[in-house]
Motif scaffolding. Sequence first.
Motif, PDB file in Angstrom:
ATOM      1  N   TRP A  22       0.936  -1.220   0.054  1.00 43.54           N
ATOM      2  CA  TRP A  22       0.000   0.151   0.120  1.00 43.54           C
ATOM      3  C   TRP A  22       0.865   1.242   0.214  1.00 43.54           C
ATOM      4  N   LYS A  23       1.678   1.282   0.793  1.00 42.12           N
ATOM      5  CA  LYS A  23       2.695   2.497   1.108  1.00 42.12           C
ATOM      6  C   LYS A  23       3.474   2.692  -0.281  1.00 42.12           C
ATOM      7  N   GLN A  24       3.940   1.641  -0.920  1.00 40.36           N
ATOM      8  CA  GLN A  24       4.735   1.952  -2.011  1.00 40.36           C
ATOM      9  C   GLN A  24       3.759   2.263  -3.270  1.00 40.36           C
ATOM     10  N   MET A  25       2.577   1.713  -3.433  1.00 45.45           N
ATOM     11  CA  MET A  25       1.806   2.033  -4.582  1.00 45.45           C
ATOM     12  C   MET A  25       1.225   3.397  -4.523  1.00 45.45           C
ATOM     13  N   VAL A  26       0.790   3.918  -3.132  1.00 45.42           N
ATOM     14  CA  VAL A  26       0.480   5.173  -3.006  1.00 45.42           C
ATOM     15  C   VAL A  26       1.588   6.334  -3.485  1.00 45.42           C
ATOM     16  N   ALA A  27       2.777   5.732  -3.017  1.00 45.69           N
ATOM     17  CA  ALA A  27       4.089   6.645  -3.404  1.00 45.69           C
ATOM     18  C   ALA A  27       4.052   6.819  -5.062  1.00 45.69           C
ATOM     19  N   TYR A  28       3.854   5.704  -5.568  1.00 44.90           N
ATOM     20  CA  TYR A  28       3.969   5.617  -7.133  1.00 44.90           C
ATOM     21  C   TYR A  28       2.931   6.290  -7.916  1.00 44.90           C
ATOM     22  N   GLY A  29       1.658   6.265  -7.266  1.00 46.06           N
ATOM     23  CA  GLY A  29       0.510   6.995  -7.666  1.00 46.06           C
ATOM     24  C   GLY A  29       0.816   8.550  -7.743  1.00 46.06           C
ATOM     25  N   ARG A  30       1.210   8.814  -6.659  1.00 44.00           N
ATOM     26  CA  ARG A  30       1.555  10.242  -6.487  1.00 44.00           C
ATOM     27  C   ARG A  30       2.790  10.959  -7.373  1.00 44.00           C
ATOM     28  N   ALA A  31       3.890   9.981  -7.652  1.00 41.97           N
ATOM     29  CA  ALA A  31       4.988  10.384  -8.536  1.00 41.97           C
ATOM     30  C   ALA A  31       4.525  10.165  -9.910  1.00 41.97           C
ATOM     31  N   ASP A  32       3.473   9.317 -10.445  1.00 41.05           N
ATOM     32  CA  ASP A  32       2.891   9.464 -11.841  1.00 41.05           C
ATOM     33  C   ASP A  32       2.266  10.745 -12.067  1.00 41.05           C
ATOM     34  N   VAL A  33       1.407  11.518 -10.940  1.00 41.85           N
ATOM     35  CA  VAL A  33       1.008  12.624 -11.065  1.00 41.85           C
ATOM     36  C   VAL A  33       2.035  13.627 -11.316  1.00 41.85           C
ATOM     37  N   ARG A  34       3.015  13.633 -10.510  1.00 42.00           N
ATOM     38  CA  ARG A  34       4.093  14.432 -10.705  1.00 42.00           C
ATOM     39  C   ARG A  34       4.591  14.250 -12.194  1.00 42.00           C
ATOM     40  N   ASN A  35       4.900  13.276 -12.672  1.00 46.76           N
ATOM     41  CA  ASN A  35       5.558  13.003 -14.050  1.00 46.76           C
ATOM     42  C   ASN A  35       4.491  13.377 -15.041  1.00 46.76           C
ATOM     43  N   HIS A  36       3.081  13.440 -14.761  1.00 47.38           N
ATOM     44  CA  HIS A  36       1.886  13.971 -15.605  1.00 47.38           C
ATOM     45  C   HIS A  36       2.149  15.326 -15.821  1.00 47.38           C
ATOM     46  N   VAL A  37       2.430  16.329 -14.699  1.00 43.15           N
ATOM     47  CA  VAL A  37       2.595  17.699 -14.554  1.00 43.15           C
ATOM     48  C   VAL A  37       3.755  18.221 -15.370  1.00 43.15           C
ATOM     49  N   LYS A  38       4.856  17.336 -15.297  1.00 42.49           N
ATOM     50  CA  LYS A  38       6.047  17.620 -15.734  1.00 42.49           C
ATOM     51  C   LYS A  38       6.158  17.488 -17.368  1.00 42.49           C
ATOM     52  N   HIS A  39       5.641  16.422 -17.632  1.00 45.77           N
ATOM     53  CA  HIS A  39       5.745  15.902 -19.217  1.00 45.77           C
ATOM     54  C   HIS A  39       4.732  15.940 -20.101  1.00 45.77           C
ATOM     55  N   LYS A  40       3.310  16.272 -19.269  1.00 45.21           N
ATOM     56  CA  LYS A  40       2.114  16.815 -20.293  1.00 45.21           C
ATOM     57  C   LYS A  40       2.439  17.960 -21.604  1.00 45.21           C
ATOM     58  N   PRO A  41       3.340  18.682 -20.919  1.00 47.84           N
ATOM     59  CA  PRO A  41       3.691  19.944 -21.926  1.00 47.84           C
ATOM     60  C   PRO A  41       4.524  19.379 -22.942  1.00 47.84           C
ATOM     61  N   LEU A  42       5.086  18.096 -23.036  1.00 54.97           N
ATOM     62  CA  LEU A  42       6.002  17.417 -23.823  1.00 54.97           C
ATOM     63  C   LEU A  42       5.417  16.569 -24.782  1.00 54.97           C
ATOM     64  N   GLY A  43       4.031  16.323 -24.311  1.00 48.31           N
ATOM     65  CA  GLY A  43       3.187  15.329 -25.353  1.00 48.31           C
ATOM     66  C   GLY A  43       2.596  14.164 -24.609  1.00 48.31           C
ATOM     67  N   PHE A  44       3.105  14.111 -23.015  1.00 49.39           N
ATOM     68  CA  PHE A  44       2.723  12.677 -22.476  1.00 49.39           C
ATOM     69  C   PHE A  44       1.372  12.812 -22.185  1.00 49.39           C
ATOM     70  N   ARG A  45       0.453  11.773 -22.324  1.00 51.08           N
ATOM     71  CA  ARG A  45      -0.827  11.725 -21.933  1.00 51.08           C
ATOM     72  C   ARG A  45      -1.242  10.480 -21.208  1.00 51.08           C
ATOM     73  N   GLY A  46      -0.126   9.695 -20.741  1.00 51.08           N
ATOM     74  CA  GLY A  46      -0.331   8.354 -20.255  1.00 51.08           C
ATOM     75  C   GLY A  46      -0.979   8.002 -18.894  1.00 51.08           C
ATOM     76  N   TYR A  47      -1.155   8.966 -18.174  1.00 51.71           N
ATOM     77  CA  TYR A  47      -1.635   8.688 -16.533  1.00 51.71           C
ATOM     78  C   TYR A  47      -2.935   9.234 -16.434  1.00 51.71           C
ATOM     79  N   ASN A  48      -3.850  10.059 -17.365  1.00 51.24           N
ATOM     80  CA  ASN A  48      -4.818  10.515 -16.872  1.00 51.24           C
ATOM     81  C   ASN A  48      -6.018  10.369 -17.741  1.00 51.24           C
ATOM     82  N   PHE A  49      -7.027   9.195 -17.290  1.00 53.68           N
ATOM     83  CA  PHE A  49      -7.911   8.592 -17.966  1.00 53.68           C
ATOM     84  C   PHE A  49      -9.310   8.955 -17.238  1.00 53.68           C
TER      85      PHE A  49
END
Length: 260
Positions: A181-208
Amino acid sequence: MVLSDNGSTDGVNEHVRRRWSDSPVPVRVVDSSATRGTGAARNAGVEAATGDIIAFTDQDDAARPEWIDELVAAFRDSDADVVSGTGAVDRINSPEVAGWRPMPGADDGWHVEGYFDTAIGTSLAVTRKAHQAIGGFDVDYLGGGEDNDYVWRLQHAGFQLVHTPEAVVDYRLRDTYKGLWKQMVAYGRADVRNHVKHKPLGFRGYNFPLMFPYIVVSLSLRNPLLPQRITKLSRGRWVYCVAYEYGKIRGSIENRVWCI
């Protein structure tokens, strides 16, 4: 070999002295605890290393004997600047725990639909030139996500990623529901961080967002209170899924974005 100590409390220096004192491969321990996190530890390790090719693995995993040779061969046989290896879960985890978390097959690599492929940080190698060109790992990532960001930034900078299925690290999974649980919560939060950072570069992979109601209903109906023969989902896999979605919700609130 460089061991980057990011604040351990288990006597790593004494262990290295006893275990590796007679090793033909010299082992150097560097203190990277001034800045916590995997990214900072890896950056410090690179600074202490002397080779032109740097390979990364993690303290709780087990690189197979041929791992480093296969990574080097991938550089030799291609124009790669960064090489992804494989993370295998079948040897050092119980069958039950191995079923909690899905992993791609060795030949599949780390494919990301509609964007650059990525790698797992515990089985990864890069040229020193490429690492230095992008300024290393982003040390602001804590709890995961730094390997995706790192490999994507390398490719945005024009460096080539190659995958080699033969470079295998046995990847140790969390073997308790609390740890998972602890690890996957951290991974979920990190994926949002990557969404914010890489969305302007064309990434759409974490938001559904259109899928989110279906996910909520599905996980509700397949909860562990029902027999597994009905849900077709183990308790561990359910914890994995719910923790990750909860992490994305937390990450969305923290970053003031909508990424679910």
